[in-house]
Design an enzyme around this catalytic site. Structure first.
Site, PDB file in Angstrom:
ATOM      1  N   ASP A  33     -27.839  -8.776 -14.682  1.00  9.99           N
ATOM      2  CA  ASP A  33     -29.072  -7.991 -14.524  1.00  9.99           C
ATOM      3  C   ASP A  33     -29.053  -7.130 -13.265  1.00  9.99           C
ATOM      4  O   ASP A  33     -29.461  -5.973 -13.292  1.00  9.99           O
ATOM      5  CB  ASP A  33     -30.278  -8.944 -14.445  1.00  9.99           C
ATOM      6  CG  ASP A  33     -30.571  -9.577 -15.807  1.00  9.99           C
ATOM      7  OD1 ASP A  33     -31.571 -10.282 -15.925  1.00  9.99           O
ATOM      8  OD2 ASP A  33     -29.764  -9.335 -16.736  1.00  9.99           O
ATOM      9  N   TYR A  36     -27.054  -4.069 -13.759  1.00 13.36           N
ATOM     10  CA  TYR A  36     -27.756  -3.122 -14.644  1.00 13.36           C
ATOM     11  C   TYR A  36     -28.857  -2.420 -13.845  1.00 13.36           C
ATOM     12  O   TYR A  36     -28.989  -1.196 -13.865  1.00 13.36           O
ATOM     13  CB  TYR A  36     -28.368  -3.862 -15.847  1.00 13.36           C
ATOM     14  CG  TYR A  36     -29.163  -2.936 -16.750  1.00 13.36           C
ATOM     15  CD1 TYR A  36     -30.527  -2.704 -16.510  1.00 13.36           C
ATOM     16  CD2 TYR A  36     -28.547  -2.224 -17.772  1.00 13.36           C
ATOM     17  CE1 TYR A  36     -31.253  -1.809 -17.280  1.00 13.36           C
ATOM     18  CE2 TYR A  36     -29.265  -1.340 -18.564  1.00 13.36           C
ATOM     19  CZ  TYR A  36     -30.624  -1.141 -18.315  1.00 13.36           C
ATOM     20  OH  TYR A  36     -31.330  -0.239 -19.074  1.00 13.36           O
ATOM     21  N   ASP A  37     -29.642  -3.211 -13.093  1.00 12.51           N
ATOM     22  CA  ASP A  37     -30.742  -2.638 -12.282  1.00 12.51           C
ATOM     23  C   ASP A  37     -30.196  -1.580 -11.325  1.00 12.51           C
ATOM     24  O   ASP A  37     -30.785  -0.517 -11.156  1.00 12.51           O
ATOM     25  CB  ASP A  37     -31.437  -3.741 -11.463  1.00 12.51           C
ATOM     26  CG  ASP A  37     -32.344  -4.621 -12.326  1.00 12.51           C
ATOM     27  OD1 ASP A  37     -32.647  -5.747 -11.904  1.00 12.51           O
ATOM     28  OD2 ASP A  37     -32.713  -4.169 -13.442  1.00 12.51           O
ATOM     29  N   SER A  82     -43.466  -2.434 -20.011  1.00 10.13           N
ATOM     30  CA  SER A  82     -42.638  -3.188 -19.064  1.00 10.13           C
ATOM     31  C   SER A  82     -43.220  -2.908 -17.680  1.00 10.13           C
ATOM     32  O   SER A  82     -44.410  -2.619 -17.574  1.00 10.13           O
ATOM     33  CB  SER A  82     -41.181  -2.743 -19.167  1.00 10.13           C
ATOM     34  OG  SER A  82     -41.116  -1.389 -18.825  1.00 10.13           O
ATOM     35  N   GLU A 113     -47.797 -13.470  -9.740  1.00 11.70           N
ATOM     36  CA  GLU A 113     -47.328 -14.389 -10.781  1.00 11.70           C
ATOM     37  C   GLU A 113     -45.803 -14.445 -10.762  1.00 11.70           C
ATOM     38  O   GLU A 113     -45.148 -13.471 -10.379  1.00 11.70           O
ATOM     39  CB  GLU A 113     -47.789 -13.894 -12.167  1.00 11.70           C
ATOM     40  CG  GLU A 113     -49.286 -13.818 -12.316  1.00 11.70           C
ATOM     41  CD  GLU A 113     -49.715 -13.218 -13.649  1.00 11.70           C
ATOM     42  OE1 GLU A 113     -48.851 -13.009 -14.544  1.00 11.70           O
ATOM     43  OE2 GLU A 113     -50.917 -12.916 -13.798  1.00 11.70           O
ATOM     44  N   LYS A 115     -42.319 -14.011 -12.287  1.00 10.44           N
ATOM     45  CA  LYS A 115     -41.850 -13.130 -13.361  1.00 10.44           C
ATOM     46  C   LYS A 115     -40.870 -13.944 -14.211  1.00 10.44           C
ATOM     47  O   LYS A 115     -39.741 -14.191 -13.812  1.00 10.44           O
ATOM     48  CB  LYS A 115     -41.160 -11.896 -12.790  1.00 10.44           C
ATOM     49  CG  LYS A 115     -40.763 -10.878 -13.870  1.00 10.44           C
ATOM     50  CD  LYS A 115     -40.335  -9.555 -13.260  1.00 10.44           C
ATOM     51  CE  LYS A 115     -39.975  -8.528 -14.317  1.00 10.44           C
ATOM     52  NZ  LYS A 115     -38.843  -8.921 -15.182  1.00 10.44           N
ATOM     53  N   GLU A 170     -44.341 -14.653 -22.420  1.00 11.34           N
ATOM     54  CA  GLU A 170     -42.870 -14.691 -22.420  1.00 11.34           C
ATOM     55  C   GLU A 170     -42.429 -15.948 -23.151  1.00 11.34           C
ATOM     56  O   GLU A 170     -43.003 -17.033 -22.949  1.00 11.34           O
ATOM     57  CB  GLU A 170     -42.390 -14.726 -20.959  1.00 11.34           C
ATOM     58  CG  GLU A 170     -41.111 -14.059 -20.694  1.00 11.34           C
ATOM     59  CD  GLU A 170     -41.218 -12.527 -20.603  1.00 11.34           C
ATOM     60  OE1 GLU A 170     -42.349 -11.995 -20.647  1.00 11.34           O
ATOM     61  OE2 GLU A 170     -40.167 -11.890 -20.521  1.00 11.34           O
ATOM     62  N   LYS A 286     -50.184  -8.089  -9.802  1.00 10.28           N
ATOM     63  CA  LYS A 286     -51.171  -7.502 -10.714  1.00 10.28           C
ATOM     64  C   LYS A 286     -52.496  -7.333  -9.978  1.00 10.28           C
ATOM     65  O   LYS A 286     -52.972  -8.293  -9.344  1.00 10.28           O
ATOM     66  CB  LYS A 286     -51.397  -8.411 -11.937  1.00 10.28           C
ATOM     67  CG  LYS A 286     -50.146  -8.551 -12.809  1.00 10.28           C
ATOM     68  CD  LYS A 286     -50.374  -9.464 -14.008  1.00 10.28           C
ATOM     69  CE  LYS A 286     -49.071  -9.637 -14.765  1.00 10.28           C
ATOM     70  NZ  LYS A 286     -49.177 -10.573 -15.895  1.00 10.28           N
ATOM     71  N   LYS A 310     -38.286  -7.710  -7.531  1.00 13.55           N
ATOM     72  CA  LYS A 310     -37.136  -8.439  -8.105  1.00 13.55           C
ATOM     73  C   LYS A 310     -36.407  -9.203  -7.003  1.00 13.55           C
ATOM     74  O   LYS A 310     -36.109  -8.634  -5.940  1.00 13.55           O
ATOM     75  CB  LYS A 310     -36.153  -7.462  -8.775  1.00 13.55           C
ATOM     76  CG  LYS A 310     -36.673  -6.742  -9.994  1.00 13.55           C
ATOM     77  CD  LYS A 310     -36.957  -7.616 -11.190  1.00 13.55           C
ATOM     78  CE  LYS A 310     -35.724  -7.963 -11.996  1.00 13.55           C
ATOM     79  NZ  LYS A 310     -35.189  -6.853 -12.811  1.00 13.55           N
TER      80      LYS A 310
HETATM   81  C1  LIG Z   1     -48.256  -6.835 -17.207  1.00 12.58           C
HETATM   82  C2  LIG Z   1     -47.130  -6.873 -18.238  1.00 12.58           C
HETATM   83  C3  LIG Z   1     -46.419  -5.551 -18.245  1.00 12.58           C
HETATM   84  C4  LIG Z   1     -47.743  -7.110 -19.596  1.00 12.58           C
HETATM   85  N1  LIG Z   1     -48.724  -6.038 -19.853  1.00 12.58           N
HETATM   86  C5  LIG Z   1     -48.585  -5.190 -20.889  1.00 12.58           C
HETATM   87  O1  LIG Z   1     -47.674  -5.255 -21.684  1.00 12.58           O
HETATM   88  C6  LIG Z   1     -49.637  -4.131 -21.052  1.00 12.58           C
HETATM   89  C7  LIG Z   1     -49.785  -3.511 -22.245  1.00 12.58           C
HETATM   90  C8  LIG Z   1     -50.767  -2.516 -22.397  1.00 12.58           C
HETATM   91  C9  LIG Z   1     -51.571  -2.178 -21.336  1.00 12.58           C
HETATM   92  O2  LIG Z   1     -52.572  -1.216 -21.413  1.00 12.58           O
HETATM   93  C10 LIG Z   1     -52.522  -0.203 -22.368  1.00 12.58           C
HETATM   94  C11 LIG Z   1     -53.621  -0.096 -23.218  1.00 12.58           C
HETATM   95  C12 LIG Z   1     -53.616   0.927 -24.176  1.00 12.58           C
HETATM   96  C13 LIG Z   1     -52.528   1.811 -24.269  1.00 12.58           C
HETATM   97  C14 LIG Z   1     -51.450   1.686 -23.372  1.00 12.58           C
HETATM   98  C15 LIG Z   1     -51.438   0.671 -22.426  1.00 12.58           C
HETATM   99  C16 LIG Z   1     -51.416  -2.819 -20.114  1.00 12.58           C
HETATM  100  C17 LIG Z   1     -50.443  -3.808 -19.962  1.00 12.58           C
HETATM  101  C18 LIG Z   1     -46.166  -8.026 -17.945  1.00 12.58           C
HETATM  102  C19 LIG Z   1     -44.857  -7.978 -18.442  1.00 12.58           C
HETATM  103  C20 LIG Z   1     -43.991  -9.045 -18.156  1.00 12.58           C
HETATM  104  C21 LIG Z   1     -44.446 -10.116 -17.369  1.00 12.58           C
HETATM  105  C22 LIG Z   1     -43.640 -11.258 -16.996  1.00 12.58           C
HETATM  106  N2  LIG Z   1     -42.339 -11.375 -17.371  1.00 12.58           N
HETATM  107  N3  LIG Z   1     -44.167 -12.248 -16.248  1.00 12.58           N
HETATM  108  C23 LIG Z   1     -45.462 -12.165 -15.853  1.00 12.58           C
HETATM  109  N4  LIG Z   1     -45.963 -13.175 -15.104  1.00 12.58           N
HETATM  110  N5  LIG Z   1     -46.271 -11.123 -16.175  1.00 12.58           N
HETATM  111  C24 LIG Z   1     -45.787 -10.096 -16.924  1.00 12.58           C
HETATM  112  N6  LIG Z   1     -46.619  -9.064 -17.219  1.00 12.58           N
END
Ligand SMILES: CC(C)(CNC(=O)c1ccc(Oc2ccccc2)cc1)c1ccc2c(N)nc(N)nc2n1
Length: 327
Positions: A33, A36-37, A82, A113, A115, A170, A286, A310
């Site tokens: 990873d 890749y990053d 993402s 939080e 990840k 997840e 967040k 990260k």
């Molecule tokens: C926050 C978010 C990216 C999810 N959120 C979304 O997918 C998401 C989706 C539409 C959103 O708003 C929209 C509404 C309408 C249209 C477009 C976007 C906002 C967030 C995310 C992704 C991976 C995470 C991870 N591995 N661990 C933790 N602890 N948190 C995580 N949080």
């Protein structure tokens, strides 16, 4: 235009697309990873200097990967996004300051939080019953893997809520389950999975759901679509409500106001991550208040109200020690 710069850019883009196909579609990446990053950040740098070179097939224009056609497709009503990655404390402080500036507030609360290093999952419930489970796919269209979702023990098949709701989180394979699975595969003369994330992806995307059941997958649910519809005001409140509804949630989150607390949390989990029973690859910041989140809104690919710090890659020798431990 210096021809070789452009040629190098094309080579870099093609190489990243090969890595993405291996990671998202074949669940068998050949690059770590962090490597890749590093290449992806290099691509972003070249593209910001040469926006005219960017084409639709660039990794920067697609979230996630293509999907496995063996499963029915599922179009997400709300895209599965993402997040932007930052790689240093200074960058995370700058991102937090940018968010505060955007909302013109100095005391913005962040919910930190872990990840989770798994694969993104969406669950839909109607009349309190699980009706749909899907993967992220490219963020807009994922795979309908509902039969397999029913095989995951910690996913509630019913919840005490009559309204329709979609939650996301997840799916992951715990380190112990990962070691057991790989040892069993070794005994059976099969290939082993490179890491728990690939093992989880490979297990969740099985056409035979009894194989999924045998893999002891787990979940952490961290996101409620349109949380205000359920009277939720903050992300930390949403996590508590998800737990009360019966979802598996990660309770190591922490609401912070100032950067000292952020530094403490990051230091604490940089230490703890090796001892956690699951893999994490960073910390997610967040904005806690949902009203502020909607003020910040989202870009096509990532919400503006969150980003991920990260962790640096686990040192090879430490990693080997982990493998020795698991074996
Ligand atoms: C926050 C978010 C990216 C999810 N959120 C979304 O997918 C998401 C989706 C539409 C959103 O708003 C929209 C509404 C309408 C249209 C477009 C976007 C906002 C967030 C995310 C992704 C991976 C995470 C991870 N591995 N661990 C933790 N602890 N948190 C995580 N949080």
């Amino acid at each position: 235009m210096n021809n070789s710069d452009y040629e190098n850019y094309i080579k870099l883009k093609d190489q990243l697309n090969i890595y993405r196909r291996q990671y998202y579609t074949e669940d068998a990446p050949t690059v770590q990873d962090f490597e890749y990053d590093r290449l992806y950040q290099e691509l972003l740098k070249v593209e910001s200097a040469h926006p005219e070179w960017v084409t639709n097939d660039s990794p920067s224009q697609n979230v996630g990967g293509a999907i496995n056609s063996a499963f029915p497709k599922f179009r997400h009503e709300i895209p599965m996004l993402s997040m932007d990655d930052v790689f240093s404390l200074e960058e995370s402080q700058a991102s937090a300051e940018r968010i505060k500036k955007f909302v013109n507030q100095t005391d913005v609360e962040f919910n930190l939080e872990l990840k989770i290093d798994g694969l993104a999952l969406s669950l839909i419930y109607e009349n309190g019953r699980l009706v749909k489970g899907s993967t992220r796919g490219d963020g807009f269209v994922g795979e309908d893997i509902t039969p397999n979702i029913f095989q995951i023990d910690d996913v509630p098949k019913t919840i005490p809520l009559k309204e329709r709701i979609e939650v996301r989180g997840e799916c992951y394979l715990g380190k112990d389950s990962f070691a057991e699975l790989n040892n069993k595969r070794l005994e059976d003369g099969k290939s082993t999975f490179a890491n728990p994330r690939n093992a989880a992806a490979g297990s969740l995307r099985q056409l035979d759901s009894s194989i999924t059941k045998s893999r002891h997958l787990q979940t952490f649910i961290y996101f409620v679509i349109e949380p205000e519809n359920y009277g939720l005001k903050t992300q930390s409140e949403a996590l508590k409500q998800l737990q009360e509804w019966g979802f598996a949630t990660n309770n190591q989150n922490r609401v912070v106001n100032d950067f000292k607390e952020v530094q403490n949390y990051i230091d604490e989990y940089q230490e703890k991550r090796l001892d956690l029973p699951y893999n994490i690859d960073g910390i997610v910041f967040k904005v806690n208040d949902f009203k502020l989140q909607s003020l910040l809104g989202n870009t096509v690919k990532v919400p503006r109200w969150e980003f991920a710090y990260k962790f640096p890659p686990i040192e090879a020798h430490t990693h080997l020690r982990t493998i020795e431990w698991t074996v």
